[in-house]
Design a protein around this motif. Sequence first.
Motif, mmCIF file in Angstrom:
data_model
loop_
_atom_site.group_PDB
_atom_site.id
_atom_site.type_symbol
_atom_site.label_atom_id
_atom_site.label_comp_id
_atom_site.label_asym_id
_atom_site.label_seq_id
_atom_site.Cartn_x
_atom_site.Cartn_y
_atom_site.Cartn_z
ATOM 1 N N VAL A 138 -4.453 -22.261 21.727
ATOM 2 C CA VAL A 138 -4.780 -23.014 22.944
ATOM 3 C C VAL A 138 -3.623 -23.916 23.356
ATOM 4 N N TYR A 139 -3.046 -24.614 22.393
ATOM 5 C CA TYR A 139 -1.961 -25.560 22.687
ATOM 6 C C TYR A 139 -0.746 -24.850 23.261
ATOM 7 N N ASN A 140 -0.418 -23.700 22.686
ATOM 8 C CA ASN A 140 0.795 -22.990 23.049
ATOM 9 C C ASN A 140 0.794 -22.550 24.512
ATOM 10 N N VAL A 141 -0.264 -21.909 24.960
ATOM 11 C CA VAL A 141 -0.282 -21.434 26.340
ATOM 12 C C VAL A 141 -0.315 -22.596 27.318
ATOM 13 N N SER A 142 -0.930 -23.707 26.944
ATOM 14 C CA SER A 142 -0.939 -24.899 27.796
ATOM 15 C C SER A 142 0.474 -25.466 27.923
ATOM 16 N N GLU A 143 1.203 -25.460 26.807
ATOM 17 C CA GLU A 143 2.588 -25.929 26.824
ATOM 18 C C GLU A 143 3.448 -25.034 27.700
ATOM 19 N N TYR A 144 3.237 -23.718 27.591
ATOM 20 C CA TYR A 144 4.005 -22.793 28.415
ATOM 21 C C TYR A 144 3.777 -23.044 29.903
#
Length: 363
Positions: free
Chosen positions: A278-284
């Motif tokens: 979840v965190y990764n795609v939000s960061e992207y």
Amino acid sequence: MTKVNRRNFLGKGAIAAVGGAAATTLATPALAQDSIELRMVTSWPKNFPGLGTAAVNFAERVKKASDGRITINILSAGELVGALKVHDAVQEGTADMYHSSEQYFQGKSKALAFFAGVPFGFTTIEANAWLYHGGGQELWDEVSAPFNVKPLACGNVGHQMGGWYKNPITSLDDFKGLKMRIPGIGGDVLKELGGTPITLPGSEILPALEAGTIDATEWVGPWNDLAFGFYKVTKNYHFPGFHDPGSIVSVGVNKEKWDAMSEADRALLEYCAMAENVYNVSEYAAKNATALETLVNEHGVNLVEFPQEVYDRVSAAMPDIISSIAATDAATQKVADGYREFREKIVPWSDIGDGAYYAKRRG
């Protein structure tokens, strides 16, 4: 604009203690548990934005959640094995886990490519829905078990850009004879368009583009593409990418190591992977927005939309491409069927719930 029939593209084919004595009793088993050290190999340069850092984030989450009892030592691409050899290392037990993309391993099973990104396939939210609620994880487990791997989604880069081309794509004819870095099922699509797909790890792409070994490349999106400096070779940045609409990033754990862990430790790894997913795609999403501005305003990059005929041709080709891939073996057929069935369920809702809103928001 031609209406694309997307429904048929896959074809038929911390527990609190009450008192001092209770606290002592509860603490004893935890203290007695053995510490675990795991060695992770990755397909990314050390601390590379979004991908290399996702591996670091995952390791830090696991360490904190286990109160330091489980530690993951990260070896970046080339430190122990090459970027595209991480699956072999985990399968053989040379490493305990990898952080990579399943599309790099389709030489072992074409089924694995469905757990990265599929042209005209799942977006990020649809991919997560399939994995967590549509039987996707079970299929992934089944396909990976013969290779001694337990897979988990541990990141997603979101919708990818269409790539960098030395000469802009103005028609379907421009794909003929094109040498392009593009792995996975996207590579099968490029073949259908008359080009030659080449699989390269990230660190080798820019030198190949500079040397003329390849004419074009896709990688991820503005944040990562800016970091690699592709704009130094060409200014033609195409969109939207048809090849990878929601690319899953994975952690694969040596299955013997996984099976030997306690149920609690397996759950800890699973939930930490979910958190990073979840965190990764939000960061992207956040970083891509800023990086795109930089590419256009500071580096003079040209945003080039693919002609509609490209999307029409890819859409028309997908049933035969997927049918051919599915026919490879029974495992791949099963995964392809599961993918298609869930896609047929979720796409109508995605079109109404997300697609229609996006269209209205554009005005």
